[in-house]
Scaffold this motif. Structure first.
Motif, short mmCIF file in Angstrom:
data_model
loop_
_atom_site.label_atom_id
_atom_site.label_comp_id
_atom_site.label_asym_id
_atom_site.label_seq_id
_atom_site.Cartn_x
_atom_site.Cartn_y
_atom_site.Cartn_z
N PRO A 87 0.84 -1.21 0.00
CA PRO A 87 0.00 0.00 0.00
C PRO A 87 0.88 1.26 0.00
CG PRO A 87 0.16 -0.91 2.21
CD PRO A 87 0.91 -1.85 1.33
N LYS A 88 0.25 2.41 -0.04
CA LYS A 88 1.01 3.65 -0.15
C LYS A 88 1.82 3.94 1.10
CE LYS A 88 -1.79 6.01 -3.63
NZ LYS A 88 -2.56 7.23 -4.00
N THR A 89 1.26 3.61 2.28
CA THR A 89 1.99 3.81 3.53
C THR A 89 2.58 2.46 3.96
OG1 THR A 89 -0.04 3.46 4.82
CG2 THR A 89 0.55 5.72 4.26
N ASN A 90 3.84 2.45 4.38
CA ASN A 90 4.55 1.22 4.74
C ASN A 90 4.39 0.15 3.66
OD1 ASN A 90 5.33 2.33 7.28
ND2 ASN A 90 3.30 1.79 8.11
N PRO A 91 4.83 0.42 2.43
CA PRO A 91 4.56 -0.48 1.31
C PRO A 91 5.21 -1.85 1.46
CG PRO A 91 6.17 1.17 0.68
CD PRO A 91 5.64 1.57 2.03
N VAL A 92 4.47 -2.86 1.05
CA VAL A 92 4.98 -4.23 0.99
C VAL A 92 5.59 -4.49 -0.38
CG1 VAL A 92 4.35 -6.67 1.12
CG2 VAL A 92 3.30 -5.02 2.69
N LEU A 93 4.97 -3.90 -1.43
CA LEU A 93 5.42 -4.10 -2.80
C LEU A 93 5.67 -2.76 -3.47
CD1 LEU A 93 5.87 -5.87 -5.35
CD2 LEU A 93 3.40 -5.71 -5.76
N LEU A 94 6.81 -2.65 -4.15
CA LEU A 94 7.15 -1.45 -4.92
C LEU A 94 7.45 -1.88 -6.35
CD1 LEU A 94 9.44 1.49 -3.88
CD2 LEU A 94 9.69 0.44 -6.13
#
Length: 256
Positions: A87-94
């Protein structure tokens, strides 16, 4: 531990047709608690049986690609104006397909066809370029497919558990309906609640057999549900009230 031992003590009792007179009088709450434990334990045993198949998953996928696929290629043409964060905050995937290194970070990063991830405290790097031709790189494609399946495993297991929970509950409801129709034909008056309990406890062995048969690839006319039919019928004979044809609408209990 006591709950586990209690469950298996009840499970082995369900294998004895003489136990069903007592099961018929069980409360709905106790029956449903047993049913949830039944699905959970059967599912865990099923997963243990499936461990060898899971270990062989990359080889199975590679064999399937080599034997059944003539052409299988990817043309990756994907650009981003800015990194995609999930997600946008504390992303798991970029996901980044720019010509510059992203400033953000995440647990899993896909940067211009190269994936970076931390797996069990080790750095994991994969170049997606080799996967463009899946036919020629069957082993690499099989490994990455197995990797993504492992990443999805918690969600897949949760979906499978609830699928089995609903599937077998619908089957025992069908068995309850059939049992309620068979009871008067057999000459017995049996409460609907009792028939439901008979079906719920009677499906125990069938659930284990169904999952084991699936794991080993065995199938023979749904024979795994034969014990359910036997236990429901024997339970009706044990827990029902025999109809006295001469007394018409009056019923007497069978003396045991």
């Amino acid at each position: 531990m006591k709950k586990v031992l209690g469950f298996y003590r009840t499970f082995f009792q369900t294998l004895n047709p003489n136990s069903y007179e007592g099961f018929a009088e069980s409360t709905i709450r106790n029956s449903l608690n047993y049913y949830s434990s039944l699905i959970l334990n059967a599912f865990l045993i099923f997963l243990i049986i499936m461990i060898p198949a899971a270990v062989q998953m990359p080889n199975t996928i590679e064999t399937y690609i080599n034997n059944n696929v003539d052409t299988f290629s990817f043309d990756i043409n994907f650009k981003t104006s800015s990194p995609i964060l999930i997600p946008k905050t504390n992303p798991v995937l970029l996901i980044n397909y720019q010509n510059k290194t992203p400033e953000q970070t995440a647990n899993v990063i896909i940067d211009n066809n190269v994936m970076y991830a931390g797996i069990l405290f080790n750095k994991f790097v994969k170049d997606f370029g080799v996967y463009k031709d899946a036919k020629q790189n069957g082993n690499a494609v099989a490994n990455i497919a197995a990797f993504f399946l492992i990443l999805m495993l918690p969600t897949l297991l949760l979906i499978a558990f609830f699928y089995l929970l609903i599937k077998y509950f619908l089957i025992l409801l069908a068995a309850t309906l059939i049992g309620s129709l068979l009871s008067p034909i057999m000459g017995y008056r049996t409460k609907l609640k009792s028939i439901f309990n008979l079906a719920l406890y009677g499906i125990s062995l069938s659930i284990f057999l169904d999952l084991i048969f699936f794991a080993v690839g065995f199938s023979f006319y749904k024979i795994q549900y034969l014990p359910l039919i036997i236990y429901v019928i024997s339970g009706i004979r044990a827990a029902g009230m025999k109809v006295d044809k001469k007394m018409k609408n009056k019923f007497i209990e069978i003396k045991r």
